[in-house]
Enzyme design. Sequence first.
Site, PDB file in Angstrom:
ATOM      1  CB  CYS A  94      -1.005  -0.036   1.140  1.00  0.00           C
ATOM      2  SG  CYS A  94      -2.373   1.070   0.837  1.00  0.00           S
ATOM      3  CG  HIS A 192      -3.531  -3.363   4.402  1.00  0.00           C
ATOM      4  ND1 HIS A 192      -2.228  -2.981   4.585  1.00  0.00           N
ATOM      5  CD2 HIS A 192      -4.161  -2.287   3.853  1.00  0.00           C
ATOM      6  CE1 HIS A 192      -2.078  -1.719   4.187  1.00  0.00           C
ATOM      7  NE2 HIS A 192      -3.233  -1.282   3.728  1.00  0.00           N
TER       8      HIS A 192
END
Length: 235
Positions: A94, A192
């Site tokens: 990310c 995630h």
Amino acid sequence: MSESTIQIALVLPDLLGTYGDFGNAVVLEKRMTWRGIKAEIVPINYGQPVPDSCDIYVVGGGEDTAQTLAVKHLREHPGLQRAVTKNAVVLGVCAGIQIFGESFTRADNITHPGMGLIDSTSHAGGSRAIGEVLAEPANGLFEGVLTGFENHQGRTVLGPAARPLAHVKVGTGNDGSVEGAVQGRILCTYLHGPVLPRNPQLADLLIEWATGTKPAPLDLPAVSAMRAERVKAAS
Ligand code: GLN
């Protein structure tokens, strides 16, 4: 198999720890140790020098301000960049994919230079992408669907030197179409979960890159059950 200890650098967990991505380092360490491969986690906190001698570098997600501080530190202490020139394996999640690129423009419209490790740029999307993701592997790089959870404003555009990691089936990923990036031994994702507990096949790919040997199969029914549950929840 190498007799030496595989060192897993956990990069700036104090800045890039918001989403629990340190779990990726734990999974790499456990999956190697369970197979008799010596491995250890080396945390590198903000303000500390960044060694160029580790075998694997793990970078997690964080807020725009945290990732800006992180990239400033990593540009001032370019150990990770040197390690890449020595063929180190890198996982970026990310904020990781965003700071590894040429530049990223934050939600406040300020553009910052990245680390120039992958051929990409990132910019803020019109809305925040939040939720479960399913993505099919690109280029047969690994087996099995990619499962994870995304929470980001940024969108990432890959240049020709970076290949996508996967094709999005559910969710947004980089841009609603492709997910993540692979360039050399740098593997990036928006996911995630953390991503490696949910996708042990990806953990084993990174271990294979780091050790030069395909790791032996590991049968962990609890992991398979958790993975099946998350895939079903997203389908
Ligand atoms: N701050 C970045 C964004 O919102 C990265 C977020 C994250 O790492 N989950 O796009």
